[in-house]
Structures are given as structure tokens and as C-alpha cells.
Design a protein around this motif. Sequence first.
Motif, short mmCIF file in Angstrom:
data_model
loop_
_atom_site.label_atom_id
_atom_site.label_comp_id
_atom_site.label_asym_id
_atom_site.label_seq_id
_atom_site.Cartn_x
_atom_site.Cartn_y
_atom_site.Cartn_z
N ILE A 41 32.38 -3.32 13.17
CA ILE A 41 33.53 -3.94 12.52
C ILE A 41 34.79 -3.11 12.75
O ILE A 41 34.73 -2.00 13.29
CB ILE A 41 33.32 -4.05 10.98
CG1 ILE A 41 32.98 -2.66 10.39
CG2 ILE A 41 32.23 -5.05 10.65
CD1 ILE A 41 32.93 -2.63 8.87
N HIS A 123 14.69 10.32 11.93
CA HIS A 123 14.94 10.14 10.50
C HIS A 123 14.55 11.43 9.80
O HIS A 123 13.38 11.77 9.70
CB HIS A 123 14.13 8.95 9.96
CG HIS A 123 14.37 8.72 8.50
ND1 HIS A 123 15.35 7.88 8.04
CD2 HIS A 123 13.77 9.24 7.41
CE1 HIS A 123 15.35 7.90 6.73
NE2 HIS A 123 14.40 8.71 6.31
N ALA A 124 15.55 12.17 9.35
CA ALA A 124 15.28 13.51 8.81
C ALA A 124 15.03 13.45 7.31
O ALA A 124 15.77 12.77 6.59
CB ALA A 124 16.47 14.41 9.10
N THR A 140 24.27 11.31 5.23
CA THR A 140 23.56 10.08 5.61
C THR A 140 24.34 8.81 5.27
O THR A 140 23.89 7.72 5.58
CB THR A 140 22.20 10.01 4.89
OG1 THR A 140 22.44 9.99 3.47
CG2 THR A 140 21.31 11.19 5.23
N ILE A 268 34.58 7.57 -1.05
CA ILE A 268 35.25 6.27 -1.14
C ILE A 268 36.17 6.23 -2.35
O ILE A 268 35.74 6.46 -3.48
CB ILE A 268 34.23 5.13 -1.22
CG1 ILE A 268 33.39 5.12 0.06
CG2 ILE A 268 34.90 3.79 -1.45
CD1 ILE A 268 32.42 3.97 0.17
C1 FAD Z 1 31.66 -3.28 5.49
C2 FAD Z 1 32.38 -2.00 5.22
C3 FAD Z 1 33.74 -1.93 5.42
C4 FAD Z 1 34.42 -0.74 5.17
N1 FAD Z 1 35.75 -0.71 5.41
C5 FAD Z 1 36.44 0.45 5.28
C6 FAD Z 1 37.81 0.50 5.63
O1 FAD Z 1 38.42 -0.49 6.05
N2 FAD Z 1 38.43 1.70 5.53
C7 FAD Z 1 37.78 2.85 5.10
O2 FAD Z 1 38.42 3.92 5.03
N3 FAD Z 1 36.48 2.81 4.73
C8 FAD Z 1 35.79 1.65 4.83
N4 FAD Z 1 34.46 1.61 4.52
C9 FAD Z 1 33.81 2.85 4.06
C10 FAD Z 1 33.50 3.80 5.24
O3 FAD Z 1 32.89 3.07 6.28
C11 FAD Z 1 32.56 4.91 4.75
O4 FAD Z 1 33.14 5.57 3.68
C12 FAD Z 1 32.25 5.93 5.87
O5 FAD Z 1 31.71 5.31 7.00
C13 FAD Z 1 31.24 6.95 5.34
O6 FAD Z 1 31.01 7.91 6.34
P1 FAD Z 1 29.68 8.80 6.30
O7 FAD Z 1 29.79 9.75 7.42
O8 FAD Z 1 29.45 9.29 4.93
O9 FAD Z 1 28.51 7.74 6.59
P2 FAD Z 1 28.21 6.87 7.91
O10 FAD Z 1 29.43 6.75 8.74
O11 FAD Z 1 27.55 5.65 7.39
O12 FAD Z 1 27.15 7.75 8.72
C14 FAD Z 1 25.90 8.08 8.21
C15 FAD Z 1 24.96 8.32 9.40
O13 FAD Z 1 23.76 8.89 8.93
C16 FAD Z 1 22.64 8.27 9.58
N5 FAD Z 1 21.47 8.47 8.71
C17 FAD Z 1 21.21 7.92 7.51
N6 FAD Z 1 20.07 8.42 6.98
C18 FAD Z 1 19.59 9.32 7.87
C19 FAD Z 1 18.44 10.18 7.91
N7 FAD Z 1 17.59 10.27 6.88
N8 FAD Z 1 18.25 10.97 8.99
C20 FAD Z 1 19.12 10.92 10.05
N9 FAD Z 1 20.21 10.13 10.06
C21 FAD Z 1 20.47 9.35 8.98
C22 FAD Z 1 23.10 6.83 9.72
O14 FAD Z 1 22.37 6.15 10.73
C23 FAD Z 1 24.58 7.02 10.10
O15 FAD Z 1 24.75 7.18 11.48
C24 FAD Z 1 33.74 0.42 4.70
C25 FAD Z 1 32.35 0.36 4.49
C26 FAD Z 1 31.68 -0.83 4.75
C27 FAD Z 1 30.19 -0.90 4.53
#
Ligand code: FAD
Length: 362
Positions: A41, A123-124, A140, A268
Motif C-alpha cells: 500500500i 520466525h524468531a 516484529t 503509532i
Molecule cells: C493498513 C495500514 C495503513 C497504515 N498507514 C500508515 C500511514 O499512512 N502512515 C504511517 O505513518 N503509518 C501507517 N501505518 C502504521 C505503520 O505501517 C506502522 O506503524 C509501521 O509499519 C510499524 O513498523 P514496525 O517496524 O514496527 O513493523 P513492520 O513494518 O510491520 O515490520 C515488522 C517486521 O517483523 C517481521 N516479523 C514479525 N514477527 C516476526 C518474528 N517472530 N520473527 C521474525 N520476523 C518477524 C514482519 O514480517 C515484518 O517484516 C499503517 C498501518 C497499516 C496496517
Amino acid sequence: MKTAIIGAGLAGLSCALTLEKHGHTADIFEQRKEIGFRYDIAELMTPILHAPIDDSVKFFSETYDIHLKPTSNVQKIFVHSENESAYVEGNIGFINMRGQYRESYEKQIAQQLVHSKIQYDSHASYEAISKEYTHVVLATGDPQDTQQIQPYDIAFPSTFAGAIVKGDFVRNEVHTWFNSQFAPKGMGYLLPHSKTQATLVIVYPQYEDDWIQNRKGFWEAFVKQASHTLNQEVVIEKEFTITDYMVGKCRYPRIGNTFFVGNCFGAITPFLGFGQTGSILSGIYAAQDICGLGDYEALCKPLFKDYDDSLVLRRGVEKLSNHQLDLVTRSLHNSMVKKVVTQPNMSVLKGLSHVLKPFISK
Ligand SMILES: Cc1cc2nc3c(=O)[nH]c(=O)nc-3n(C[C@H](O)[C@H](O)[C@H](O)COP(=O)(O)OP(=O)(O)OC[C@H]3O[C@@H](n4cnc5c(N)ncnc54)[C@H](O)[C@@H]3O)c2cc1C
């Protein structure tokens, strides 16, 4: 020192890249077969709730040497309520891609890594990893993983219904809809990827069972409304739905040598649900602490403050009826109000609070 990062998303990769820049490498575990958010997206990265950042691309580049190329910069944001429409112009933020798109932000950050190894398809489990490594970064993207270790205060679980759509769009114009008929206490939005493709989404909190069950009805009503507002038939290419997406924050950013980053931290901001800026920042801060360049808990304080302020604003806006939302939208025609919302040197959160205060306290 041996550092493991669980999750190659925005937070985990920003952490790995910052570690590298200070001479450390981490082992990164990613459960998927390649880099990429679960959803393909567009997202909006806006400084709106993170003062004093007024240009996130410039900020990450100049402050942390992390270089991001957005798809477009947003110059105009339309606000549509049930019976009113208005727009605000200025530096609204940037649209970027996520997921499998070649130019997704997570892929861009991964490409900047030189030494760190990503173990895909892996998957850790936190228990196993924490036995093997001196430092663990939990990245994650799933607050449930944090909840296994410590309290995570949930503001609300939310539902998304969305799609990649085809149509005729202006690349640097974003549309938002605030209307309880299809997004109760939530919002709809359209983020163009190009002149012909966009991400169209409704997102709302799961306060009532009916709202979750009526997801399809809300979505259909929204697509109809979006087509009407945009004066064109919006064509659905690929739909997705998400339920139980948690917005909340952890109690402790760090426990022992475990660091909670990104959504596992509480990146968030609850008002509009933006998490990208906080995710990247928390990843950077955790790395700085690991390298002895700062204290993670202290560095996270402004992020907690942004979260808390944003939640207060959300709770106020949630009380507004469709009629009051019309009044807020109409007020945006006022040039003074527009100025407050987009003033570069003031927190937009503060600006928005000023604008919304008279409506919220009624
Ligand atoms: C539909 C949607 C729209 C959004 N729109 C916006 C927006 O417009 N603007 C904005 O700022 N934010 C938006 N967000 C929020 C934003 O996407 C998240 O806050 C951000 O992606 C979080 O980053 P992260 O690194 O914590 O997690 P992620 O980017 O989700 O990365 C987590 C990673 O960990 C991996 N993982 C999970 N469990 C394990 C495991 N046990 N072992 C190994 N790997 C694992 C996953 O596969 C993934 O690659 C949106 C969220 C969604 C769902």
C-alpha cells in the motif's frame, strides 16, 4: 556484544542501519521470504504529530544519514465531512510505498545496509533469541509480542478496510473523509501512488461489535462516497481488510537488554494512526543506546509525549457528531485557521488542538 533484531520492518532496519553507522552489526531475523510490509500500500509520512520535524525526508537524511525517497510530496489535503469539504495547502508530508513495491521504504532502508545479515524465512522466538544474544531488539510490528513480556496499554484495537484503486488522481493531493456513516470515530483516506493508482482506506476503532461486523457495509458506502466526492468511478484492483490492529504503547521501552521498537514500542500516534516516523526514530534510538550514545528511555520520552497528546486529541474528536465535524470542516475555509494548521515552526498537534478546542469543549 551480540545483537539480534527480530523483524526487518521500518524499526528493525533503521536500528540495524544506525548500528552499522557506529561500527556495530546485528543479526536480523525476518519471518518472511523477503523484505516488505504485509500490505502492499501507500502510506503517508507526515510531520504532523512529531514537532519539530517539518520535513521528514530531510530530517532523517541530515540528522541520521538515512535516505528515503518518497513517491510524492503532498501539497494539498482535502477534508470531507458529511456535508462540507475544505482543503489545506502547505507542506503536508510525503507519500511512500510499503510492502512488495520496489521503492517501499523498508526496501530502501535495507539497500543502505552494508554488513548486516538478514536471515529470511526465519520466525524468531524471543525466548530462544534472548538466550543466544546479549542484546535483543523486538521489532516484529506486533504489540502482542510485547504483551508476552510486559504490559502494553491498548488505546483501542482498530479495523481497516482498504484497496488499491484505479482512477484519475492528482499525485500530490490527499483526500480524507470524516463521517460516522462509514468510519465511526475514524476516517477514510485516499493516497495516490501515481496519476492512475491510489490506496483507498477506512480505519476506525473497534468500540462496538456492530462496527466490526458491518465492515463490508461501511466499505461499500465509503467507496460510493469516495466516487461521488472525486466525481469519478473508483475502480477496485485489490482489496484487503485488517482487524484487531492494536494502537497502544509499552510500559517500558527497555527491559534489561531487550529494546521494544516500532509498533512493539508504541510508535503509532493514536489521533490519525501514523506510525512510520515513530518506528524509524525508535529503531535509531535503540541503536544509539546499544552503541553507548544515549539512553533509550530518555530518548523515547518525546515519543511517549507525542503519543499521549495525540490520544487526548483523539478522545476529543471522537465526541464530535457529523454535524460538528461539518462545522470543523467549514472552519478550515478561514485563512487564519489554515495558517495555524500548517504553521512550520509550531507543533501541528498544538495547531490542531487550537482549531478543534472550541468544537470539542461544546
Ligand atoms: C493498513 C495500514 C495503513 C497504515 N498507514 C500508515 C500511514 O499512512 N502512515 C504511517 O505513518 N503509518 C501507517 N501505518 C502504521 C505503520 O505501517 C506502522 O506503524 C509501521 O509499519 C510499524 O513498523 P514496525 O517496524 O514496527 O513493523 P513492520 O513494518 O510491520 O515490520 C515488522 C517486521 O517483523 C517481521 N516479523 C514479525 N514477527 C516476526 C518474528 N517472530 N520473527 C521474525 N520476523 C518477524 C514482519 O514480517 C515484518 O517484516 C499503517 C498501518 C497499516 C496496517
